[in-house]
Structures are given as C-alpha cells and as structure tokens.
Design a protein around this motif. Structure first.
Motif, PDB file in Angstrom:
ATOM      1  N   PHE A   1       5.034  10.863  -7.118  1.00  0.00           N
ATOM      2  CA  PHE A   1       6.002  10.264  -6.213  1.00  0.00           C
ATOM      3  C   PHE A   1       5.243   9.743  -4.993  1.00  0.00           C
ATOM      4  CE2 PHE A   1      10.337  12.071  -7.491  1.00  0.00           C
ATOM      5  CZ  PHE A   1       9.921  12.317  -8.794  1.00  0.00           C
ATOM      6  N   GLY A   2       5.707   8.631  -4.440  1.00  0.00           N
ATOM      7  CA  GLY A   2       4.995   8.057  -3.308  1.00  0.00           C
ATOM      8  C   GLY A   2       5.915   7.351  -2.340  1.00  0.00           C
ATOM      9  N   LYS A   3       5.312   6.806  -1.292  1.00  0.00           N
ATOM     10  CA  LYS A   3       6.065   6.000  -0.330  1.00  0.00           C
ATOM     11  C   LYS A   3       5.189   4.837   0.116  1.00  0.00           C
ATOM     12  CE  LYS A   3       4.696   8.529   3.858  1.00  0.00           C
ATOM     13  NZ  LYS A   3       5.150   9.240   5.071  1.00  0.00           N
ATOM     14  N   ILE A   4       5.810   3.738   0.500  1.00  0.00           N
ATOM     15  CA  ILE A   4       5.093   2.556   0.977  1.00  0.00           C
ATOM     16  C   ILE A   4       4.721   2.766   2.450  1.00  0.00           C
ATOM     17  CG2 ILE A   4       5.212   0.060   1.345  1.00  0.00           C
ATOM     18  CD1 ILE A   4       5.217   0.972  -1.617  1.00  0.00           C
ATOM     19  N   ILE A   5       3.451   2.505   2.778  1.00  0.00           N
ATOM     20  CA  ILE A   5       3.029   2.621   4.184  1.00  0.00           C
ATOM     21  C   ILE A   5       2.699   1.265   4.800  1.00  0.00           C
ATOM     22  CG2 ILE A   5       2.178   4.987   3.931  1.00  0.00           C
ATOM     23  CD1 ILE A   5      -0.688   3.742   3.861  1.00  0.00           C
ATOM     24  N   ASN A   6       2.523   0.250   3.952  1.00  0.00           N
ATOM     25  CA  ASN A   6       2.195  -1.081   4.487  1.00  0.00           C
ATOM     26  C   ASN A   6       2.547  -2.141   3.456  1.00  0.00           C
ATOM     27  OD1 ASN A   6       1.181  -3.200   5.971  1.00  0.00           O
ATOM     28  ND2 ASN A   6      -0.853  -2.333   6.264  1.00  0.00           N
ATOM     29  N   VAL A   7       3.244  -3.176   3.874  1.00  0.00           N
ATOM     30  CA  VAL A   7       3.591  -4.295   2.993  1.00  0.00           C
ATOM     31  C   VAL A   7       2.628  -5.439   3.296  1.00  0.00           C
ATOM     32  CG1 VAL A   7       5.392  -5.881   2.243  1.00  0.00           C
ATOM     33  CG2 VAL A   7       6.002  -3.580   3.033  1.00  0.00           C
ATOM     34  N   LEU A   8       1.871  -5.858   2.273  1.00  0.00           N
ATOM     35  CA  LEU A   8       0.837  -6.884   2.484  1.00  0.00           C
ATOM     36  C   LEU A   8       1.380  -8.301   2.324  1.00  0.00           C
ATOM     37  CD1 LEU A   8      -2.112  -5.147   0.578  1.00  0.00           C
ATOM     38  CD2 LEU A   8      -1.751  -5.261   3.049  1.00  0.00           C
ATOM     39  N   GLY A   9       2.362  -8.482   1.448  1.00  0.00           N
ATOM     40  CA  GLY A   9       2.939  -9.820   1.260  1.00  0.00           C
ATOM     41  C   GLY A   9       2.967 -10.215  -0.201  1.00  0.00           C
ATOM     42  N   LYS A  10       3.152 -11.502  -0.435  1.00  0.00           N
ATOM     43  CA  LYS A  10       3.267 -12.006  -1.802  1.00  0.00           C
ATOM     44  C   LYS A  10       1.885 -12.203  -2.430  1.00  0.00           C
ATOM     45  CE  LYS A  10       7.723 -12.153  -2.027  1.00  0.00           C
ATOM     46  NZ  LYS A  10       8.390 -11.137  -2.869  1.00  0.00           N
ATOM     47  N   PRO A  11       1.691 -11.736  -3.678  1.00  0.00           N
ATOM     48  CA  PRO A  11       0.412 -11.915  -4.366  1.00  0.00           C
ATOM     49  C   PRO A  11       0.042 -13.389  -4.475  1.00  0.00           C
ATOM     50  CG  PRO A  11       1.842 -10.424  -5.583  1.00  0.00           C
ATOM     51  CD  PRO A  11       2.681 -11.037  -4.496  1.00  0.00           C
ATOM     52  N   GLY A  12      -1.261 -13.655  -4.491  1.00  0.00           N
ATOM     53  CA  GLY A  12      -1.747 -15.027  -4.643  1.00  0.00           C
ATOM     54  C   GLY A  12      -2.187 -15.662  -3.346  1.00  0.00           C
ATOM     55  N   LYS A  13      -1.641 -15.213  -2.214  1.00  0.00           N
ATOM     56  CA  LYS A  13      -2.069 -15.755  -0.919  1.00  0.00           C
ATOM     57  C   LYS A  13      -3.420 -15.166  -0.539  1.00  0.00           C
ATOM     58  CE  LYS A  13       2.527 -16.752   0.967  1.00  0.00           C
ATOM     59  NZ  LYS A  13       3.479 -16.488   2.073  1.00  0.00           N
ATOM     60  N   ASN A  14      -4.259 -16.000   0.062  1.00  0.00           N
ATOM     61  CA  ASN A  14      -5.641 -15.587   0.336  1.00  0.00           C
ATOM     62  C   ASN A  14      -5.717 -14.308   1.166  1.00  0.00           C
ATOM     63  OD1 ASN A  14      -8.601 -16.153   0.307  1.00  0.00           O
ATOM     64  ND2 ASN A  14      -8.290 -16.294   2.505  1.00  0.00           N
ATOM     65  N   ASP A  15      -4.998 -14.276   2.294  1.00  0.00           N
ATOM     66  CA  ASP A  15      -5.059 -13.102   3.163  1.00  0.00           C
ATOM     67  C   ASP A  15      -4.531 -11.855   2.468  1.00  0.00           C
ATOM     68  OD1 ASP A  15      -6.272 -14.315   5.248  1.00  0.00           O
ATOM     69  OD2 ASP A  15      -4.482 -14.568   6.480  1.00  0.00           O
ATOM     70  N   VAL A  16      -3.481 -12.018   1.692  1.00  0.00           N
ATOM     71  CA  VAL A  16      -2.893 -10.883   0.974  1.00  0.00           C
ATOM     72  C   VAL A  16      -3.903 -10.309  -0.018  1.00  0.00           C
ATOM     73  CG1 VAL A  16      -1.095 -10.190  -0.669  1.00  0.00           C
ATOM     74  CG2 VAL A  16      -0.532 -11.687   1.256  1.00  0.00           C
ATOM     75  N   GLU A  17      -4.559 -11.195  -0.760  1.00  0.00           N
ATOM     76  CA  GLU A  17      -5.502 -10.732  -1.785  1.00  0.00           C
ATOM     77  C   GLU A  17      -6.744 -10.092  -1.158  1.00  0.00           C
ATOM     78  OE1 GLU A  17      -4.854 -10.442  -4.840  1.00  0.00           O
ATOM     79  OE2 GLU A  17      -3.012 -11.621  -4.880  1.00  0.00           O
ATOM     80  N   MET A  18      -7.254 -10.681  -0.077  1.00  0.00           N
ATOM     81  CA  MET A  18      -8.433 -10.116   0.586  1.00  0.00           C
ATOM     82  C   MET A  18      -8.104  -8.758   1.217  1.00  0.00           C
ATOM     83  SD  MET A  18     -11.115 -11.807   0.081  1.00  0.00           S
ATOM     84  CE  MET A  18     -11.602 -13.384  -0.615  1.00  0.00           C
ATOM     85  N   ASN A  19      -6.948  -8.660   1.849  1.00  0.00           N
ATOM     86  CA  ASN A  19      -6.540  -7.377   2.426  1.00  0.00           C
ATOM     87  C   ASN A  19      -6.296  -6.334   1.341  1.00  0.00           C
ATOM     88  OD1 ASN A  19      -6.721  -8.169   5.103  1.00  0.00           O
ATOM     89  ND2 ASN A  19      -4.602  -8.861   5.203  1.00  0.00           N
ATOM     90  N   SER A  20      -5.850  -6.788   0.176  1.00  0.00           N
ATOM     91  CA  SER A  20      -5.649  -5.868  -0.950  1.00  0.00           C
ATOM     92  C   SER A  20      -6.977  -5.266  -1.400  1.00  0.00           C
ATOM     93  CB  SER A  20      -5.001  -6.596  -2.131  1.00  0.00           C
ATOM     94  OG  SER A  20      -3.727  -7.056  -1.798  1.00  0.00           O
ATOM     95  N   ILE A  21      -8.002  -6.108  -1.461  1.00  0.00           N
ATOM     96  CA  ILE A  21      -9.333  -5.627  -1.860  1.00  0.00           C
ATOM     97  C   ILE A  21      -9.832  -4.589  -0.861  1.00  0.00           C
ATOM     98  CG2 ILE A  21     -11.765  -6.310  -2.071  1.00  0.00           C
ATOM     99  CD1 ILE A  21     -10.734  -8.993  -3.242  1.00  0.00           C
TER     100      ILE A  21
ATOM    101  N   ILE B   1       0.865  -1.180   0.000  1.00  0.00           N
ATOM    102  CA  ILE B   1       0.000   0.000   0.000  1.00  0.00           C
ATOM    103  C   ILE B   1       0.900   1.228   0.000  1.00  0.00           C
ATOM    104  CG2 ILE B   1      -1.842   1.248   1.196  1.00  0.00           C
ATOM    105  CD1 ILE B   1      -2.527  -1.365   2.652  1.00  0.00           C
ATOM    106  N   ALA B   2       0.607   2.181  -0.893  1.00  0.00           N
ATOM    107  CA  ALA B   2       1.405   3.400  -0.998  1.00  0.00           C
ATOM    108  C   ALA B   2       0.516   4.637  -0.934  1.00  0.00           C
ATOM    109  CB  ALA B   2       2.196   3.404  -2.300  1.00  0.00           C
ATOM    110  N   VAL B   3       1.118   5.753  -0.579  1.00  0.00           N
ATOM    111  CA  VAL B   3       0.437   7.049  -0.632  1.00  0.00           C
ATOM    112  C   VAL B   3       1.259   7.988  -1.512  1.00  0.00           C
ATOM    113  CG1 VAL B   3      -0.683   6.854   1.618  1.00  0.00           C
ATOM    114  CG2 VAL B   3       1.597   7.869   1.475  1.00  0.00           C
ATOM    115  N   ILE B   4       0.587   8.982  -2.104  1.00  0.00           N
ATOM    116  CA  ILE B   4       1.285   9.991  -2.909  1.00  0.00           C
ATOM    117  C   ILE B   4       1.894  11.030  -1.973  1.00  0.00           C
ATOM    118  CG2 ILE B   4       0.963  11.871  -4.572  1.00  0.00           C
ATOM    119  CD1 ILE B   4      -1.181  10.193  -5.933  1.00  0.00           C
TER     120      ILE B   4
END
Length: 717
Positions: free
Chosen positions: A210-230, A196-199
């Motif tokens: 230009f932006g910065k990362i505020i939260n790293v969710l993990g590797k794509p494809g994992k259930n929790d990562v994808e649901m949290n991404s949504i 997750i990034a903000v401008i």
C-alpha cells in the motif's frame, strides 16, 4: 548397536531438512503431514507416521507454527535465530520475471530466489536469506526471510485510477510489483499522470504494498517530467531545501584581507581554465611559468570548496547526501547550490578566488623535481573552451599559445610514460545531443576526445596521484595516515579468461599471463577494433571484465591507471570525496593526527554507491533521448552495425546517431533463425543465412516505446 542408532538419527535429521525445505519453499502456506509426505513422494504408512513425528519435533523446536489442528507453517524467526551458518545477508537483484538473485560477501556465488520465496522484497533491498541445502549440480538457492533495509524509499511510475482504487505502475522494470494507492492518497493526481509514491504498509498476505503519492510530476512524454522521473527513480532530490539555499545565500563573495594573508598569493601567475563550452562550474585552473634553471613551475589550482562548506553545516549535510553532481543530457543537477557551484567557488576569469593548489617543478622530460601543496589565492586570466584550446594546439596561434603548447608537450610525455608503465587506454563512446528549445533531440553525435581534453586530464591525474602519494607513502618511518583513495582492483581472472576466449573467436589474441601482458593486450586490442563493427561490444565487455573503481581508505592502487597511489582531489564542486580529500590534506599539512578509518570507510562506500546511481541516471537520460530522437522516424530506413546477438534477436547500432535497437527474430520471416552462441551470430535453419557481430545491415524503425526507452527495428531485405 550404538552405530545403528547413530545411522537412524542421521537419516531422521536428513529427512527433517527435506521437510523444512518444503515449508521454506512456500513460507506463507500451511501444510499437514499428508501433504508434506506426498510432496516428498512418501505414501506408505510408516513413512507418513515418521513425517508426522518430524513435523511435531520441528514445532517443538520452534521451526514451525501450528496454524490450526493438523496444519503447520514455517516460523521465519526460527530461521533467522536458530539456523546458524545457513542464514546470510545480501542485496536483492530482482528480475522482471519476479525471480531474484542475492549477492552477498558471505557466498562465493549468487543465491537464486524463486518468485514465491521473495517475501515482500524489492530490487535493491538488503535482506536476510535462509539457504536451502545445496543439491549436487544445482545452483545455490534460498528464501528471503526478512527485509533489513529497503533499497528504494520512493517509487516513480504512471498512475492507473479506477472508480474504487488506484495503482502506481513503476517505471523501473526491476520493480515487479505495483503499489496499491487508496483514492484519498492521490494528492490531486489524475489518471495517467507520472508520480512519486512511498510505501505506507505491506500486509502479510497482500500481494501488493500500500502506498501514497508524495509528488505529482505531470504527464508522461514531456521533457521535464521524464528527466525528473529519472532523477526521482534514482532518489536524487529535484531541488535544494530552503534552509540550504538560505545558508548558501549568506555566503559573502568578497574575500577578506585576513584570509588572503593566510595564503600563498599566486594572482600574478599566467593562469587559465579549459572546460566544455556549456560549463559554468570551473573546478580547476592551470598555471605555468619557466624557471631560471630551465624547468617549469606548473600549478594545478582547485576551487577551495572546504573554506565555504564547513563540516557539519546544513550545506555540508546536503552535499554529502547528494555526494555528486549529476550530468543528464539537458541539465546538471549540482551537488552544491548555484551560488557556490557557479559563482563563489567557480574559477571564473578576472576574479580573485580561494584555491587549494598542487604546484610542481617539472623538467622538460616531465619528471617531477619538487612539489608543494597548500591553500592559495589565484586569478584566472582566461577561460578557454576545449575547442579554443584545441585550435591553439593545432595552429600554434592564440592567447597563451606558448603556455598551452608547452603544457600539451609535457602532457603527451606524461601520457606515454603512463602507458609504458602498464596503464590501459580505455575508450568509451560518449553520445551527445543537440536539443531544440523544448528539449527534443534534433541531432545525435559522438563526443571526440582530442589533445586539449588529454592535456587537462594528464595534469589532473598528476595532482590526484601526487596528493595520494604524499599522504599514503610518507618519507621516513612515519605510518601512512587515514586517507580517502580512488582504488581500482585487478580484473577477476575468470572474467579475464572468458573475455580472452570471446575475442579469440573474433580473431583477436590476448596475453593474460602477466600484468604488463594484460595491459599491452588491452591497448593493442583497442587499436585493432577501432572503427569496426564489434568495437562497441568488445569495449563494453572490457569494461565489465574490469573491477569497478571506487573510494576506499584501504589503498590497493589503481590498476587501470597503473598508479600505486591515487585520489580524487581536483573536483570538489561536483564530487564530495574530493571535498573530504581537501579537508584531510589540510588537516595533515597542519600537523593533525590520523582520523578514524571506520568513519571514513563508511563515507567512501556511500559515495561509491551514489556515484553508481548517478551514472545509471545519466545513462538512462541518454537512452531516453535516443528513443525520442527516433520516435518521429518510425518507418524510416537507416544503416547500422550488428553489436550483439541473443536468442530473442540481433542488436543494431545506427551509424549516424549511435541509437541501438533490437531486430526480433520473430520478424525475420524469410527463415527460422537460431542463436549460434559460441560464434556470436544467428543462423537461418533452411538457407544458412548468417548475421554476426560487425555486419553492416539496413533497418527500418518499426516502433519506439518511450516509457521503456526501447527501439524496435526490422531488417530491410
């Protein structure tokens, strides 16, 4: 002579508008008078001299900046301050091509924005738009001159890291620009991570923010990562702040005697809840007993969340921020912390609970003879699942069988009465999944609406309607007080006409001449298409034809339900508008004055927007699971039905799983197929083979793109 002079001025002004249009078309580019003349097709010396003079006039007027000698550029401040009547505000709907459309209350049509005129705007932004002069036969066009408010405060996507810099590529295809991330702003993220990034900045001449990362969710494809991404992409929080959890934990589950004494004690009434098997937040309970006069005393008892969540508290602010619980495929993101939603407020069996009740005396024809609203204390004797209640309705046997059977009988009368008065029986297919321990779908099925669901629905509708009527339609000469209604406007006549033409081509008739005719036509149509290939498409078009239901202090009734007054009173654990309704109802029952409408209208608009975001997130989670369900079935053959056609291909919904994918026309090698738009079909140019809505076909799953949640099929010959 004066007339000639006026004509000359008018002509000069018209040319000045065209000159300004040239600069507005390239807001970041500088032009000299020769370039402008060439763009306007003027090559003779007198015309070029006129253009030169006009450019200097526009500079003196403040419309243009002189960048350097002979070079001029648009001044956006002039557009926003001087061109009254030609600047509007609206919301950006960005397309994947980079072009955009602006929807605005100030225009009857959407305003088209070319990709070079978007001026650092992003999908969902609220912007100021300079309208170009309308040209005959052309769509309304403009240029974004100022971003007033960002539609997104954060962006979710995959990180691509190189040796010198990184980019976040947004998941949302409507976000058409990647975010440039300096290497010292990665927050420990690795190449390929979902984050997750903000401008942080967007320099004027930079293509990318230009932006910065505020939260790293993990590797794509994992259930929790994808649901949290949504959730993150729709800007819903992934957890409760610590101060909110702390305040929730302080709440005492025990009910003091002094509070019981303030309320009507209904703990002796036979009371029960009916909810889904996996539910934990029981908002509502029903009670029923026979009166001496042969009528029925029916109570709709709703969790009294307002007692625990005080207005202005930390809990209240967080609940308002969320505005709704979100129901993804594999989880619920509650509006309130678990201590409240699943424990203190939930109407669990064999526990005393504080409730807000709507109690009705109803005769055997389901007519309401009297009503009472107020704070109560209740005790649920039994927690039924929908399946258990349905078994009792079908067999006639089981606990509280007499009560449930009577409620079912009255609910069916209430339902029939609604449809006789013009309610529309919208039907939507709800796809559900059986998941394994890792959240992977192993089975897809359609949730069926049976009598037990309809029983609960009818009594919730009754309570919602009567509460709204009580405030909105007071007896005597008293003026209605400010209240929060659930409203649903009449359908747009043009959309209705378009739909009638569409279904006529498929062999169905609609009568759009009167309100009753429209509702009868919809209900008849829904019965006719049931089980047919075109069912899904027609139901989807019907929903789009209708206005969207929303919250408002301005009561216009609920068209779809055919109610003059309607509110949301029955789900305060999961909907903030219901909490507002509880507070207002209690305030007015205790003689309170009408509250300011402006304040509550703002809350209504915000809650409506949050509801739409939640629905989008829920739909996205379903699409994800459908894609996951098919990802390990690539190469397998399935039966399906054609549910849509476009110039790119035909859309097929699989019979068993209800997953929808596209068969690209490019993969149909036996002929050159073209779209017959008027008849909703594709036709082979050489052999005249036809594929149309409702046709049964067999497909092979060709590929699945999990990141885009897209499924690609090929026809089996």
């Amino acid at each position: 002579m004066v007339k000639k002079k006026r004509k000359k001025i008018k002509k000069k002004n018209a040319i000045a508008e065209q000159v300004l249009h040239i600069f507005a078309g390239e807001p970041f580019k500088s032009f000299n008078y020769k370039q402008v003349s060439a763009a306007l097709g003027l090559h003779d010396k007198p015309s070029r001299d006129l253009i030169k003079q006009i450019i200097f006039d526009l500079k003196d007027d403040g419309a243009l900046h002189q960048e350097r000698k002979g070079k001029f550029k648009l001044n956006p401040e002039y557009i926003t301050s001087k061109t009254q009547g030609r600047v509007i505000e609206g919301k950006v709907d960005m397309k994947q091509t980079g072009k955009a459309y602006i929807s605005s209350k100030e225009c009857d049509e959407d305003v088209f924005i070319n990709s070079n005129n978007t001026n650092h705007a992003i999908d969902g932004d609220r912007v100021k738009v300079f309208l170009f002069p309308k040209r005959k036969g052309r769509k309304l066009e403009g240029q974004i001159v100022e971003v007033l408010e960002r539609g997104h405060s954060q962006f979710v996507g995959n990180l691509e890291i190189s040796t010198r810099f990184a980019f976040l590529v947004p998941d949302n295809p409507s976000i058409t620009t990647d975010l440039f991330i300096p290497l010292d702003s990665l927050k420990g993220a690795n190449n390929g991570d979902k984050a997750i990034a903000v401008i942080t900045d967007w320099p004027e001449h930079s293509k990318n923010p230009f932006g910065k990362i505020i939260n790293v969710l993990g590797k794509p494809g994992k259930n929790d990562v994808e649901m949290n991404s949504i959730l993150a992409s729709h800007e819903f929080p992934l957890s409760f702040p610590k101060d909110v959890e702390k305040e929730a934990e302080k709440i005492d589950i025990n009910i003091p005697n002094k509070e019981i004494k303030k309320r009507k004690d209904l703990r002796e009434l036979p009371t029960f809840t009916i909810d889904p098997l996996d539910a934990k937040d029981f908002d509502d309970a029903l009670s029923i007993r026979k009166l001496e006069n042969g009528n029925w005393d029916i109570g709709i008892h709703i969790a009294d969340v307002s007692h625990y969540v005080e207005k202005g508290s930390v809990l209240d602010e967080e609940a308002y921020k969320r505005a709704t619980s979100i129901y993804l495929v594999d989880r619920v993101i509650p509006m309130l912390p678990e201590k409240l939603s699943n424990n203190v407020c939930s109407l669990r069996p064999d526990e005393d609970k504080l409730t807000f009740s709507a109690i009705f005396e109803i005769d055997n024809e389901a007519n309401v003879k009297s009503q009472w609203f107020g704070k109560t204390i209740t005790r649920s004797n039994k927690r039924f699942t929908y399946e258990e209640a349905q078994d009792i309705i079908e067999s006639g046997n089981g606990p509280f069988n007499k009560e449930i059977l009577k409620l079912d009988e009255l609910a069916k009368i209430l339902r029939n009465n609604r449809f006789e008065k013009g309610a529309i029986a919208f039907h939507s297919t709800e796809v559900r999944f059986e998941l394994d321990e890792k959240g992977h779908p192993i089975r897809a099925f359609v949730k069926e609406q049976k009598d037990a669901h309809k029983l609960v629905e009818e009594f919730m509708l009754l309570a919602n309607r009567k509460v709204a009527e009580f405030i909105g339609n007071p007896k005597g000469k008293e003026k209605p007080k400010t209240f929060l209604y659930r409203v649903h406007d009449e359908p747009n006549p043009e959309k209705l006409s378009t739909m009638a033409e569409f279904v006529a081509k498929l062999g169905y008739k609609m009568n759009t001449g009167s309100r009753k005719g429209i509702s009868n036509s919809f209900n008849r149509l829904f019965k006719q298409i049931e089980g047919k290939g075109e069912q899904y498409l027609i139901e989807s078009i019907a929903v789009r034809t209708m206005s969207k239901a929303e919250y408002s202090t301005q009561n216009i009734g609920h068209y779809g339900l055919s109610f003059d007054y309607y509110s949301h009173f029955t789900s305060p654990i999961r909907r903030y508008p219901d909490l507002i309704v509880h507070r207002l109802l209690f305030h007015y029952l205790n003689g309170g004055n009408s509250v300011p409408a402006t304040e509550y209208e703002e809350q209504a608009e915000y809650c409506s927007e949050q509801e739409r975001r939640a629905m989008e997130a829920e739909r996205e989670s379903i699409k994800l699971k459908q894609a996951e369900y098919l990802v390990d079935k690539v190469g397998e053959e399935f039966e399906g039905t054609i549910t849509g056609v476009s110039k790119w291909g035909i859309f097929v919904e699989l019979t068993e799983s209800h997953c929808e994918g596209m068969v690209s026309l490019k993969t149909m090698k036996d002929d050159f197929y073209y779209l017959d738009e008027d008849n909703y079909r594709v036709v082979g140019h050489k052999h005249q083979q036809v594929y149309q809505l409702g046709d049964k076909v067999h497909i092979i799953v060709k590929s699945v793109d999990l990141s885009r949640k897209q499924m690609n099929f090929e026809l089996v010959e």
